[in-house]
Design a protein around this motif. Structure first.
Motif, PDB file in Angstrom:
ATOM      1  N   LEU A  72      -6.409  -5.217   4.116  1.00 49.47           N
ATOM      2  CA  LEU A  72      -5.053  -4.495   4.060  1.00 49.47           C
ATOM      3  C   LEU A  72      -4.967  -3.144   4.811  1.00 49.47           C
ATOM      4  N   HIS A  73      -5.999  -2.517   4.534  1.00 48.55           N
ATOM      5  CA  HIS A  73      -6.495  -1.194   5.368  1.00 48.55           C
ATOM      6  C   HIS A  73      -6.890  -1.227   6.879  1.00 48.55           C
ATOM      7  N   GLY A  74      -7.153  -2.404   7.284  1.00 41.45           N
ATOM      8  CA  GLY A  74      -7.528  -2.522   8.370  1.00 41.45           C
ATOM      9  C   GLY A  74      -8.816  -2.188   8.692  1.00 41.45           C
ATOM     10  N   GLY A  75      -9.916  -2.128   7.508  1.00 41.74           N
ATOM     11  CA  GLY A  75     -11.266  -1.888   7.617  1.00 41.74           C
ATOM     12  C   GLY A  75     -11.767  -3.291   7.569  1.00 41.74           C
ATOM     13  N   ASP A  76     -13.376  -3.170   7.422  1.00 41.93           N
ATOM     14  CA  ASP A  76     -14.268  -4.345   7.508  1.00 41.93           C
ATOM     15  C   ASP A  76     -15.122  -4.182   6.492  1.00 41.93           C
ATOM     16  N   LEU A  92       0.762  -1.232  -0.176  1.00 45.95           N
ATOM     17  CA  LEU A  92      -0.014   0.039  -0.049  1.00 45.95           C
ATOM     18  C   LEU A  92       0.869   1.172   0.111  1.00 45.95           C
ATOM     19  N   GLU A  93       0.364   2.102  -0.859  1.00 42.05           N
ATOM     20  CA  GLU A  93       1.082   3.610  -0.955  1.00 42.05           C
ATOM     21  C   GLU A  93       0.106   4.602  -0.351  1.00 42.05           C
ATOM     22  N   ARG A  94       0.183   4.731   1.102  1.00 42.76           N
ATOM     23  CA  ARG A  94      -0.613   5.516   1.753  1.00 42.76           C
ATOM     24  C   ARG A  94      -0.256   7.004   1.491  1.00 42.76           C
ATOM     25  N   GLU A  95      -1.489   7.861   1.123  1.00 40.47           N
ATOM     26  CA  GLU A  95      -1.439   9.071   1.011  1.00 40.47           C
ATOM     27  C   GLU A  95      -2.834   9.810   1.468  1.00 40.47           C
ATOM     28  N   PRO A  96      -2.863  11.051   2.002  1.00 45.60           N
ATOM     29  CA  PRO A  96      -4.011  11.571   1.940  1.00 45.60           C
ATOM     30  C   PRO A  96      -4.971  11.721   0.857  1.00 45.60           C
ATOM     31  N   VAL A  97      -6.083  10.951   1.017  1.00 48.23           N
ATOM     32  CA  VAL A  97      -6.982  10.885  -0.223  1.00 48.23           C
ATOM     33  C   VAL A  97      -8.302  11.833   0.005  1.00 48.23           C
ATOM     34  N   ALA A 114      -1.229   1.305  13.919  1.00 44.72           N
ATOM     35  CA  ALA A 114       0.086   0.936  14.078  1.00 44.72           C
ATOM     36  C   ALA A 114       0.361  -0.423  13.608  1.00 44.72           C
ATOM     37  N   ALA A 115      -0.217  -1.538  13.923  1.00 43.89           N
ATOM     38  CA  ALA A 115      -0.246  -2.738  13.481  1.00 43.89           C
ATOM     39  C   ALA A 115      -0.072  -2.759  12.242  1.00 43.89           C
ATOM     40  N   PHE A 116      -0.972  -2.161  11.381  1.00 46.65           N
ATOM     41  CA  PHE A 116      -0.975  -2.401   9.663  1.00 46.65           C
ATOM     42  C   PHE A 116       0.149  -1.562   9.293  1.00 46.65           C
ATOM     43  N   ALA A 117       0.673  -0.387   9.937  1.00 49.14           N
ATOM     44  CA  ALA A 117       1.506   0.215   9.318  1.00 49.14           C
ATOM     45  C   ALA A 117       2.912  -0.572   9.315  1.00 49.14           C
ATOM     46  N   GLU A 118       3.068  -1.431  10.488  1.00 51.96           N
ATOM     47  CA  GLU A 118       4.052  -2.013  10.682  1.00 51.96           C
ATOM     48  C   GLU A 118       4.249  -3.370   9.805  1.00 51.96           C
ATOM     49  N   ARG A 119       3.096  -3.694   9.477  1.00 52.87           N
ATOM     50  CA  ARG A 119       3.138  -4.931   8.651  1.00 52.87           C
ATOM     51  C   ARG A 119       3.393  -4.789   7.062  1.00 52.87           C
ATOM     52  N   GLU A 120       3.044  -3.441   6.907  1.00 46.27           N
ATOM     53  CA  GLU A 120       3.003  -2.604   5.359  1.00 46.27           C
ATOM     54  C   GLU A 120       4.507  -2.509   5.297  1.00 46.27           C
ATOM     55  N   ALA A 121       5.314  -2.040   6.285  1.00 51.26           N
ATOM     56  CA  ALA A 121       6.724  -1.758   6.200  1.00 51.26           C
ATOM     57  C   ALA A 121       7.523  -2.875   5.690  1.00 51.26           C
ATOM     58  N   LYS A 167      -4.525   5.224  -2.849  1.00 51.85           N
ATOM     59  CA  LYS A 167      -5.567   5.949  -3.803  1.00 51.85           C
ATOM     60  C   LYS A 167      -5.939   4.846  -4.812  1.00 51.85           C
ATOM     61  N   ARG A 168      -4.928   4.243  -5.352  1.00 54.02           N
ATOM     62  CA  ARG A 168      -5.512   3.020  -6.368  1.00 54.02           C
ATOM     63  C   ARG A 168      -6.177   2.089  -5.868  1.00 54.02           C
ATOM     64  N   ALA A 169      -6.000   1.528  -4.672  1.00 51.84           N
ATOM     65  CA  ALA A 169      -6.624   0.530  -4.102  1.00 51.84           C
ATOM     66  C   ALA A 169      -8.089   1.007  -3.709  1.00 51.84           C
ATOM     67  N   LEU A 170      -8.252   2.378  -3.233  1.00 48.64           N
ATOM     68  CA  LEU A 170      -9.452   2.652  -2.809  1.00 48.64           C
ATOM     69  C   LEU A 170     -10.433   2.918  -4.170  1.00 48.64           C
TER      70      LEU A 170
END
Length: 488
Positions: A435-439, A307-312, A462-469, A351-354
């Motif tokens: 992957l985004h930690g949602g449901d 995931l390439e997180r950014e403000p969307v 934080a857990a998802f951010a660490e996993r993505e890293a 953004k692309r995944a969303l």
């Protein structure tokens, strides 16, 4: 106390428990009888002396009676002492092997439990009630046990060797102990059975632990085998479904392209050629989307989707996706509308995944909504989550189909509805949302349409951010991206 099982009014002790008490009782009785005998002999002697000396007349008969009672008491004291000594010796010599004492009816049903020891010491009396004790006897030994009980009920003391089940831990295999059942008739018509056998508590405990460990190993092996078989069956279903989905558009492409290339038979006019070209183009687009969905799903399930997180700007993204899908939906007579909250926060997401999540949900809703129906997408903030909800006025789904929604290649509905998709869209959505930690929550009913809600945290956990890293594996890019790069 369980029905059919009554307490013994005065539990009768047997074997080693009863003999010491009998020895004590014999010694006490002997002392009392000796005292009574001495008093009788002394009194008789005094009366006899008084009679001989002339101090008392007419006392000869009384003197004789006192002397006789004294002698009898002394004799009985000697007997009681002998019994006490015999009981003490028997108690010292008798092995302590009584494990259970029960009272039975003439048909073998337990009426009372009088004593418990060894492996049965902690077993509740209710566990032996009625025919429960009979059911503990090994099946092969039950005829001999019933014969011994019936013989004792007719007045003949007898016994038999049986194997009796011992209770271990709930998850351990049952073990059987060889015991001797000694049966005899008691007053009132019942049969008392004393169960005798060798019991080595430490050894039995070790056996139970061993059996428990073996059972756990067997359960683990069975669970692993079931999981492997389920995974193999899922793989077979996936490959079968994928080959079918890929073969269908490929057959159309090959068949119509061959007609255009050879022009076998009657010559083709321009209208028919254009129609064949359109079919080939649509089949190619379907095949391209299918391959892209498979690639995305494989990357998500392998845990290698970076995931390439950014403000969307969610409002702008949802509006653009709704306008994009509305063009194709209008051709089918389906209206697509977006209903957004006034103020939406920016979302930290890929953004692309969303965009793919929103397009898959809208496309699915449009595919299964009949002409004249409506599809609406709404976005709102609920606590620390952003909720994207897509509703349609389609035919809806059965409850069992809703539970399976998201399985690769699973499609609900009839044959016509299943032909409109590949069954991968919702599976990809669920993977990307996870992957985004949602449901993802799906609500549907036959004849009432379907509602799919996606809840995403506004800030990444934080857990998802660490996993993505930690994700470094690179998977092939989507085919349309590769084609765009080559064209550029």
């Amino acid at each position: 106390m369980a029905a059919g099982l009554r307490s013994a009014p005065a539990p009768e002790k047997t074997g080693r428990e009863a003999l010491p008490r009998l020895a004590v009782l014999g010694r006490v009785t002997g002392v009392l009888l000796s005292a009574i005998g001495l008093v009788g002999l002394g009194s008789g002697a005094l009366v006899l002396v008084a009679e001989v000396s002339g101090l008392l007349t007419g006392g000869l008969l009384n003197a004789t009676a006192l002397l006789a009672s004294g002698f009898i008491s002394v004799a009985l004291a000697a007997v009681a002492g002998g019994l006490a000594r015999a009981a003490a010796r028997a108690s010292a010599e008798m092995p302590d092997d009584t494990l259970l004492v029960t009272r039975h009816g003439p048909h073998g049903d337990v009426e009372a439990v009088e004593a418990k020891a060894g492996p049965f010491a902690e077993v509740p009396a209710e566990s032996f009630a009625g025919m429960a004790l009979f059911e503990r006897v090994l099946v092969a030994d039950r005829p001999a046990f019933l014969s011994a009980v019936q013989a004792a009920a007719r007045g003949r003391a007898t016994g038999c060797e049986v194997r009796l089940r011992c209770d271990g831990p709930s998850d351990a295999a049952p073990s059987f102990l060889s015991v001797e059942a000694r049966c005899r008739l008691v007053r009132g018509g019942g049969v008392r059975i004393s169960w005798h056998g060798a019991w080595n508590a430490p050894w039995e405990a070790a056996q139970i632990e061993h059996l428990k460990a073996e059972r756990l190993k067997a359960d683990d092996a069975a669970r692993a085998r079931a999981e492997a078989e389920a995974a193999n069956a899922a793989k077979s279903r996936f490959l079968a479904a994928m080959s079918h989905e890929l073969r269908t558009p490929l057959n159309a492409i090959l068949g119509f392209s061959e007609l255009l290339a050879t022009e076998a038979g009657a010559p083709l006019d321009d209208a028919r050629k254009a129609d064949y070209a359109r079919i080939i183009h649509e089949s190619g687009q379907h095949l391209l989307g299918l391959v892209n969905d498979i690639l995305d799903l494989s990357r998500v399930e392998a845990g290698a989707y970076e995931l390439e997180r950014e403000p969307v700007d969610v409002a702008a993204l949802v509006t653009g996706c709704a306008e994009m899908v509305a063009l194709d939906a209008a051709r089918s007579g389906v209206a697509v509308k977006a209903k957004l909250a006034a103020r939406l926060p920016s979302l930290e997401a890929d953004k692309r995944a969303l965009r793919q999540i929103i397009l898959n949900l809208l496309s699915n809703a449009v595919k299964f909504t009949p002409e004249g129906g409506r599809v609406q997408i709404g976005v709102r903030v609920q606590g620390a989550e952003l909720v994207i909800r897509v509703r349609d006025t389609g035919p809806g789904m059965r409850r069992e189909d809703v539970a399976r929604l998201g399985e690769p290649f699973f499609q609900a509905g009839d044959c016509v509805q299943r032909a409109r998709g590949s069954g991968l869209g919702i599976a990809v959505v669920k993977g990307l949302v996870k992957l985004h930690g949602g449901d993802v929550r799906v609500e549907s009913a036959l004849g009432k349409g379907t509602s799919v809600s996606v809840s995403l945290p506004c800030a990444p956990p934080a857990a998802f951010a660490e996993r993505e890293a930690g994700v470094v594996a690179q998977f092939p890019a989507r085919l349309d991206e590769t084609r765009t790069k080559r064209t550029a």
